[in-house]
Structures are given as C-alpha cells and as structure tokens.
Design an enzyme around this catalytic site. Structure first.
Site, short mmCIF file in Angstrom:
data_model
loop_
_atom_site.label_atom_id
_atom_site.label_comp_id
_atom_site.label_asym_id
_atom_site.label_seq_id
_atom_site.Cartn_x
_atom_site.Cartn_y
_atom_site.Cartn_z
N ASP A 34 0.86 -1.17 0.00
CA ASP A 34 0.00 0.00 0.00
C ASP A 34 0.90 1.23 0.00
O ASP A 34 2.09 1.15 0.36
CB ASP A 34 -0.91 -0.02 1.23
CG ASP A 34 -1.89 1.12 1.24
OD1 ASP A 34 -2.49 1.40 0.19
OD2 ASP A 34 -2.05 1.75 2.30
N ASP A 36 -0.34 5.12 0.70
CA ASP A 36 -0.68 6.08 1.74
C ASP A 36 -0.60 5.43 3.11
O ASP A 36 -1.28 4.44 3.39
CB ASP A 36 -2.10 6.62 1.52
CG ASP A 36 -2.20 7.49 0.27
OD1 ASP A 36 -1.48 8.49 0.21
OD2 ASP A 36 -2.99 7.15 -0.62
N ASP A 233 -1.29 -0.63 6.07
CA ASP A 233 -1.52 0.03 7.36
C ASP A 233 -2.97 -0.02 7.79
O ASP A 233 -3.30 0.42 8.89
CB ASP A 233 -1.07 1.49 7.30
CG ASP A 233 -2.00 2.34 6.43
OD1 ASP A 233 -2.23 1.93 5.26
OD2 ASP A 233 -2.48 3.38 6.90
#
Length: 350
Positions: A34, A36, A233
């Site tokens: 990922d 961001d 995250d």
C-alpha cells in the site's frame, strides 16, 4: 471468555501473529505494498521506507505498489516514488482505478461512455480498457465510476453522479475507504464521497478496490506474483484484502491503525505479521509462544486477567504488542476482543 472455549474450528481464524526465522523479503517473491500510510504520507516518504524498500529490491524481492487511491495515474505515482528515492516504473503501480475500469468494461459495451467522478487516474484507466470518459450526466453515459478526486473536488461532481444514477445508469466506485492519511492528519477519503451519493440516490455501487476480489485479481494479473506478501496500514482494506485473497500480510503501524484497533480485530482483520514500519520486511519475525497462563514474545508475557489484558516483563514495544495480539485474539476466537488493553498498551508507549 476462556481460551479453550474461544478457539474456532475454522483454520482461517488466526489467534497469533506468526514468526519467521528468515527475513520476509527472502520468504516472499513479491511485496504488494500500500502507499498512503505505508510508503508516504501527504507526499513525503515515511521514515525508513526508502532505505528498506531499496534493500528489499536489491535482495531480489519484486516490489509492487497497490493503492486504493484512484486520483493519479500509475506513471505519475511511479514518478513520485522515484523522486522520493524509490526507483519505480509505471507497471509496478496498480491502482483501484485500473480495477474499477476492468470491472466497468465487463458490464458495458466496448467504446461506451462512462461518467467520471474523480481524477485523471480514472480517465486513463478507462481509456486503457477502450472506454470513453465523459463529464456530464447529459453525455448519455453507460456507467458512472467514482474515485478519489483530491481535496478540491467540486460539489457539483457529486450532483452529476446523482443525476445519472437516478436515470438508471449503473454506478461503480474505485473504493470505499472513509479516510485517507495526509501530512496534516487523517482526511476524508473516497468512501466519504461515495456516502454523499448513496444518501442522495439510495443506490449501491459495485466496488472494485481493496478488500474486494476485483482489486486482488487486478494485482495478480499485473504482477504475476506467486508468493505475495501484502504490506499495509489498514485492517479493513489491506489486511482484509489479503484475507480474502488467502495470502499473507504484514501490518505496519505508520498509518491509520493503532494498537487498540489491532487487538480488537476480528479474524478477517488479523495480519500474519506485525511491525513498526517497513524495516520489518528485512528481518525475521519473532515467535510468539504459549506459556502457562498466557503468551510470550521476547521479554514480554501477555495474559487475560478478568476483563483486562495484562502485560508482564520488559523489552521492545513490538514484541509486547505481538504477545498482546496472541492473548486478545485467542480470547476472542472468531469474534472481537472487548478486553481492556489501555494499561498494557501504555506500557508499550502505544
């Protein structure tokens, strides 16, 4: 709830983070990362990301960047990563815009017009699939597709989507993440914008992005990964997407997920591994072992006492968190842990 009573017969219900004697970058052939909250936040590289990714790549691991953010094109994202010091090419970036465009192409004729509520990433992805992006509900679109359009998205764009949907045009969304990390904090994501259109129309979109199968399919088609490791995250997109795709995952605590959310995670949100940041890709992962009355990792032992998670010992914060995960997830079984972990997490500074 007792540990014995809470254990599920479902083999997919993880009750403990796994360990690994070898570095994760050696165990897995491809990292599906990922962006961001993992690699960057608000355009700036997260601490240790550049060096960690460079070391993993130099060691032979294929790095692919998988993002639910549909705003930018893969080439623009790759250019940004390269500017940050992470050498990347467009094909290494897979976006929810690409997954959404493929999903739309399977429901409308080739060359069909598609109303775009979003950024350039969606327009480029639609053209790649032989579809024609348009800007108005009056352009006779065969579908509406909505993706993150940045913080300055005009309110009138949502109205265009509503006008088309009210006429019976099918609605697609790149993703439904309610929030997105930024340099200043957590900001509204595409999911918040999708809610605006949903409330106004009463319609439900077909969603392409993580954690749903269209995104995983797009990622595997484009990377050819045989033994991938999802690195993210977010529990509700990255980790659940890995669960749905039946692949392993590494949660890093550099984005939206905190320790309390991790301990309360239901089975589909429990990662294979947990670490502070992307340096966790370059190391082995310590074993979490059952001991009398609890679970031990490093110098910490976690256990359940009454309605509370308790931590005894000392050592690194991540070892303590892994031990707490084992105690919490085992107690919860295939449910959600509701034990008080406040004091234990405070001892770890989390």
């Amino acid at each position: 709830m007792s540990q014995a009573a809470s254990r599920s017969t479902d083999a997919r219900v993880r009750t403990c983070p796994e360990g690994s004697e070898r570095a994760l970058s050696e165990v897995y052939d491809t990292a599906l990362l990922d962006l961001d909250g993992v690699v960057y936040a608000g355009g700036h590289a997260i601490a240790h990301a550049v060096d960690s990714l460079g070391t993993a790549r130099d060691g032979g691991m294929h790095l692919a960047y998988v993002t639910n953010n549909a705003l930018r094109t893969p080439e623009a994202v790759a250019e940004h990563l390269t500017e940050l010091g992470i050498a990347t090419e467009g094909p290494d970036v897979i976006t929810s815009a690409q997954a959404a465009a493929r999903l739309v192409s399977e429901h409308v004729p080739e060359g069909a017009r598609v109303l775009v509520i979003g950024g350039e990433g969606l327009r480029v992805a639609l053209r790649e699939r032989g579809l024609e992006p348009v800007e108005s509900a009056d352009d006779d679109p065969a579908a509406v597709v909505q993706g993150y359009g940045g913080p300055d998205m005009a309110w009138g764009r949502f109205a265009e989507a509503c006008y088309a949907i009210a006429r019976g045009v099918p609605w697609f969304a790149s993703n439904t993440d309610l929030t997105i990390p930024s340099a200043r904090g957590i900001a509204p994501g595409n999911g918040a914008a999708v809610e605006v259109v949903r409330i106004a129309t009463g319609a439900e979109p077909r969603v392409a992005g993580k954690p749903l199968p269209p995104m995983h399919r797009e990622t595997i088609l484009r990377t050819g990964a045989e033994r991938p490791l999802v690195v993210g995250d977010r529990l509700d997109t990255d980790i659940e997407g890995a669960f749905n795709g039946e692949v392993d995952s590494l949660l890093v605590l550099t984005g939206v997920t905190d320790g309390a959310q991790l301990l309360a995670a239901p089975p589909e949100h429990r990662p294979t591994y947990v670490d502070a940041d992307l340096r966790g890709m370059l190391t082995g992962q310590p074993e979490v072992a059952p001991v009398e009355g609890g679970f031990r990792c490093g110098g910490w032992t976690a256990s359940v006492r009454g309605e509370e998670l308790v931590l005894d010992g000392e050592g690194g914060a991540m070892d303590g968190l892994r031990a707490l995960c084992a105690a919490a997830w085992t107690d919860a079984g295939d449910g959600t842990c509701a034990l008080d972990a406040g004091k234990a997490l405070s001892r770890l500074g989390l």
